[in-house]
Design an enzyme around this catalytic site. Structure first.
Site, mmCIF file in Angstrom:
data_model
loop_
_atom_site.group_PDB
_atom_site.id
_atom_site.type_symbol
_atom_site.label_atom_id
_atom_site.label_comp_id
_atom_site.label_asym_id
_atom_site.label_seq_id
_atom_site.Cartn_x
_atom_site.Cartn_y
_atom_site.Cartn_z
ATOM 1 N N GLY A 123 0.798 -1.277 0.045
ATOM 2 C CA GLY A 123 0.081 -0.020 -0.114
ATOM 3 C C GLY A 123 0.860 1.276 0.034
ATOM 4 N N LEU A 152 -0.621 -3.128 9.208
ATOM 5 C CA LEU A 152 -1.086 -1.888 8.325
ATOM 6 C C LEU A 152 -2.398 -2.321 7.475
ATOM 7 C CD1 LEU A 152 1.390 -0.715 9.601
ATOM 8 C CD2 LEU A 152 1.995 0.256 7.199
ATOM 9 N N TYR A 162 -14.894 1.227 9.099
ATOM 10 C CA TYR A 162 -13.601 1.400 9.395
ATOM 11 C C TYR A 162 -13.493 1.918 10.830
ATOM 12 C CZ TYR A 162 -8.895 3.878 8.155
ATOM 13 O OH TYR A 162 -7.793 4.159 8.255
ATOM 14 N N TYR A 189 -4.856 -8.886 24.408
ATOM 15 C CA TYR A 189 -3.963 -9.905 24.253
ATOM 16 C C TYR A 189 -2.818 -9.460 25.324
ATOM 17 C CZ TYR A 189 -5.745 -12.856 20.544
ATOM 18 O OH TYR A 189 -6.191 -13.649 19.843
#
Ligand code: UDP
Length: 311
Positions: A10, A74, A146, A160
């Site tokens: 990207g 990402l 998003y 986590y």
């Protein structure tokens, strides 16, 4: 080190791969080429320290042999036009995809950095936005695929970390621009540059008084690496506090491209934030990071790149 970059083909990811390779690391780029393009990484084809795996992070990743030290996660569409066209993939890349990458980090004892977003603040009621602000997000709006998946990704990272002590880093990336943005990705900088270069009308959404703050990609990459190599887990804002209205952006690009384009006004997309500016005092203090590239200088390089690449 052996470093995985998801979304490595990207716009931001490919610059990150370049930088990590220049620092001597081995880079495994994982990308399904949904919004990224192979063109962004073609020049790394022959580099022996670079591996490209075409893969969607939503799907189980086959075993990666050997030691992995760091993972930059990402992978996600990031342009509002783009992610609203692929809302399910976007929501899953940041939730299921993040879960898969954290599990990989856990199994490899690697550090994982999650690229979250200024969109986590939604339509902000605090200005500029500090990390301690919880945001004002429409959970069912057109941007929620998003915004909410990035927020969930942050929550999952923290879960986590708390339960399994995974070494995590969360950054909230504000508007970033530079070479390798897709000319048709729908975001404001590529749109205005391509429109100005063709003397087409410049499409201002709404009254153009909404603000954004734009960071040059080279500055951002430095911030990502500093965060990864720090003791911080975040979240940390990364962006350039240089806030401008969209009309100011249009006028500047018009001037810099010597364009005859006229401004035309179109309706404002749903849930388009009215203002956005990062408070980067934490990044300054804890990462010793701040952006250095002036908007004009970064725009000049970006315009040159668009010129060379066939607009
Ligand atoms: N925008 C605009 N014209 C365009 C593209 C975008 O006026 O051709 C506006 C958009 O409505 C938003 C701002 O520019 O207010 C930044 O949009 P972008 O899609 O780049 O990213 P966002 O910050 O909204 O995620």
């Amino acid at each position: 080190m052996n470093i995985i970059v998801t979304g490595g083909a990207g716009f931001i990811g490919s610059h990150l791969c370049d930088k990590l390779l220049s620092l001597g690391h081995h880079v495994i780029c994982v990308d399904n080429l949904g919004s990224g393009t192979y063109e962004n990484i073609r020049h790394l084809d022959k580099n022996k320290r670079f591996t490209f795996i075409r893969h969607n992070v939503i799907d189980p990743l086959k075993l990666i042999e050997g030691r992995i030290h760091q993972i930059y996660h990402l992978a996600s569409r990031a342009s509002p036009v783009d992610y609203q066209e692929y809302p399910v993939e976007t929501a899953l890349a940041n939730s299921v995809g993040t879960d898969r990458m954290i599990k990989l980090a856990l199994s490899k004892n690697a550090t994982i950095l999650f690229a979250s977003t200024s969109e986590a603040y939604g339509e902000p009621k605090v200005h500029p936005q500090k990390e301690g602000y919880w945001g004002n997000v429409n959970p069912v709006g057109v941007r929620s695929c998003y915004d909410e998946s990035k927020r969930f990704g942050e929550a999952l990272m923290m879960a986590y970390h708390r339960q399994y002590d995974v070494d995590i880093k969360i950054v909230r990336i504000f508007n970033t621009y530079g070479p390798r943005m897709r000319k048709d990705d729908g975001r404001v900088i590529p749109n205005f540059i391509t429109q100005c270069m063709k003397d087409d009308p410049i499409t201002i959404y709404g009254d153009g008084k909404q603000t954004r703050s734009f960071c040059y990609v080279v500055d951002l990459i430095e911030g990502l690496i500093k965060m990864m190599d720090s003791k911080e887990f975040g979240p940390k804002n990364l962006g350039n506090p240089n806030e401008m209205t969209i009309i100011e952006v249009a006028d500047l690009i018009k001037e810099m491209t010597h364009s005859d384009s006229k401004l035309i006004f179109k309706s404002l997309p749903l849930d388009d934030p009215t203002k956005r500016q990062p408070d980067i005092s934490e990044a300054r203090e804890f990462l010793d990071w701040h952006p250095k590239v002036e908007f004009r200088d970064g725009l000049k390089k970006t315009i040159e790149w668009f010129r060379k690449n066939g607009i």
